[in-house]
Design an enzyme around this catalytic site. Structure first.
Site, PDB file in Angstrom:
ATOM      1  N   ILE B 124       0.814  -1.214   0.000  1.00  0.00           N
ATOM      2  CA  ILE B 124       0.000   0.000   0.000  1.00  0.00           C
ATOM      3  C   ILE B 124       0.852   1.271   0.000  1.00  0.00           C
ATOM      4  O   ILE B 124       0.321   2.370   0.041  1.00  0.00           O
ATOM      5  CB  ILE B 124      -1.008   0.048   1.169  1.00  0.00           C
ATOM      6  CG1 ILE B 124      -0.297   0.083   2.514  1.00  0.00           C
ATOM      7  CG2 ILE B 124      -1.987  -1.109   1.092  1.00  0.00           C
ATOM      8  CD1 ILE B 124      -1.266   0.400   3.657  1.00  0.00           C
ATOM      9  N   GLU B 125       2.150   1.140  -0.048  1.00  0.00           N
ATOM     10  CA  GLU B 125       3.001   2.333  -0.138  1.00  0.00           C
ATOM     11  C   GLU B 125       3.551   2.462  -1.563  1.00  0.00           C
ATOM     12  O   GLU B 125       2.912   3.043  -2.422  1.00  0.00           O
ATOM     13  CB  GLU B 125       4.079   2.289   0.953  1.00  0.00           C
ATOM     14  CG  GLU B 125       3.434   2.337   2.355  1.00  0.00           C
ATOM     15  CD  GLU B 125       4.439   2.466   3.493  1.00  0.00           C
ATOM     16  OE1 GLU B 125       5.472   3.130   3.329  1.00  0.00           O
ATOM     17  OE2 GLU B 125       4.177   1.895   4.570  1.00  0.00           O
TER      18      GLU B 125
END
Lengths: 333, 333
Positions: B124-125
């Site tokens: 998710i980064e």
């Protein structure tokens, strides 16, 4: 005298190359009468340009898609805006955009100022609901109050001034002194033999009849793309999905009409074409000759033209990073 | 002699302030023995740090969430990674992170090098599938081959060297000469009377018993947060959803244990706390006193402490933008 010498040598060197195309890139971009370039505007514009707080999520700035640390765009097929949304077009380079007479792939903006207003409130780009919201947010940031005051006077935060400042900054984004420019200036060793061959081939094939002028962008020119084909390549690369200028004007005669993009720094801006569907420059060159000029280039000719296009990569000015003013706790919800 | 004078004057000025807290911020960060800081590494690290091509979408760089043009983070409650995904934590500032003994909110990395490896492959980064994919992508970019060679020798593109270079760059991100540092150095006018009052109050209340040391980060210290409450504030701000260090260690004793974050430049990094749920610095100060020290500060005390925290905003070094090497057509799928 200097200019005369340039023209003569350019004609001698390039044979049939048009005189207009054989001018070096100017090192200063013209500014409109109502927005003369000042240091204060450029300083402010550079801040705004790199500030992700001009987007709804605080994550997308002008520079996200038109990255000044790269070739002025994002090296993606199609740009990605707030919340990971994507559109159908590839981000054009901001470098030397000051030399375009019209902006956006469909040329719908007639100035950098008009262009700068668009993406901020486009729901799939920077996603702000309105420029009123942008202005309200900027007004909460004390550092912007000062920076606008220096550039435009007291209490001057507005859409008009924000876009003027961004445009003023963009007019400084020029990449002169490419090997091609140095060659035109008399440095015969600035381009390789292959690059010179490619330059001559580009003229002979007809590339420069549209990609004309110092920025190789036929300033203000629209062309139909693709012109000639049996449909195979259009289907392969989805070239016909987007109707270009006609998406704006709704006129049949504008279908698949596109602004002629600059070839300056084109070696840095893969992937290619309005939808970014072509990954490599050699394929892009071959396809342009085939689809626009109905010519099938040999691998050698493509390699030569690509070598020439690499000679259009200019010198990128050293830029300092802006220090963006602090967000108070109330800026975001 | 100089140091002695500093200590004496600091003690005199701040009463009970611990000696450790009354040292100015060093202007050079220590580097580990296996990664001495060199100009070549810093140059490469600055490129990598600002390069969105280290993410799966080509849109998120280290600088996207830890923005060096801002206060070293993104002014968002929780960071936003590739495809608009968000996690549960607020991005910590990169400025002066070199003075943290541990990195991440939960302190799970014991060096800048170890930290730098994390977000790149966090789904998710930055969303890269693996560092092997990152290395493969970097290897296709000729300019990176050269930059790694200069920093580490021939054919040296690797996860280890990329993270070493990023860490070397981050060690240059120091903001010395804040009003507080100048005051410690003998310039009595560098802080306002309110800021001096706030400094004394911060010591008296107990802020500096954890936020200790030149970076006010109690280097290496973990603390439970929140400590004292009736549960009302924890629920209001969702402080208990995330168990901090225990999310990594799975130990009950590590529940809600967090790294003590720096107070340097804290005025620039709203919103506050590990989940970014507190919008303003005055609310953050009041809550910390209430939840950690069981003290209810008056509005005046809060205003004084906030004034002092503003005196911890340092001087940001002027940085040039890196020119990132071109993406060949084959870099992205």
């Amino acid at each position: 005298m200097f200019k005369f010498r340039l023209l003569v040598s350019a004609i001698a060197l390039t044979g049939s190359m048009s005189v207009a195309a054989a001018e070096p890139l100017p090192s200063v971009a013209p500014a409109p009468a109502d927005n003369p370039t000042t240091l204060e505007k450029v300083t402010l514009g550079k801040m705004l340009y790199h500030d992700p707080r001009l987007s709804s999520t605080g994550t997308v700035s002008c520079a996200s898609c038109h990255n000044t640390m790269l070739g002025g765009e994002d090296n993606r097929a199609v740009a990605m805006g707030v919340n990971g949304q994507t559109g159908g077009r590839s981000a054009p380079t901001v470098w030397n955009a000051a030399f375009n007479k019209v902006q956006f792939w469909d040329g719908r903006a007639d100035s950098l100022e008009a262009q700068a207003a668009g993406p901020v409130t486009n729901p799939i780009e920077m996603g702000m609901k309105s420029w009123d919201d942008v202005v309200a947010r900027l007004k909460t940031i004390e550092g912007y109050q000062h920076a606008f005051e220096k550039a435009f006077g007291k209490d001057s935060i507005s859409k008009e001034n924000a876009t003027k400042a961004i445009a003023a900054y963009e007019r400084t984004l020029i990449t002169p002194n490419s090997p091609y420019d140095k060659y035109l200036g008399g440095d015969k060793d600035a381009m390789t033999k292959q690059q010179i061959r490619g330059m001559e081939k580009a003229v002979e094939v007809g590339c420069t009849s549209c990609h004309s002028g110092p920025a190789f962008n036929g300033p203000g020119m629209f062309q139909k793309f693709p012109v000639n084909s049996n449909g195979y390549f259009e289907a392969q690369y989805h070239f016909l999905k987007d109707k270009g200028l006609a998406e704006v004007t709704k006129k049949d005669s504008d279908e698949h009409m596109w602004k002629v993009p600059t070839l300056r720094n084109v070696a840095l801006t893969a992937p290619y074409f309005h939808n970014g569907s072509v990954k490599t420059l050699d394929r892009a060159v071959w396809l342009m000759a085939k689809l626009q000029l109905n010519k099938e280039l040999s691998d050698g000719d493509v390699a030569d033209i690509v070598a020439f296009l690499n000679a259009l990569t200019g010198e990128f000015p050293t830029q300092t990073m802006p220090q963006l003013p602090a967000t108070p706790g109330s800026t975001f919800n």
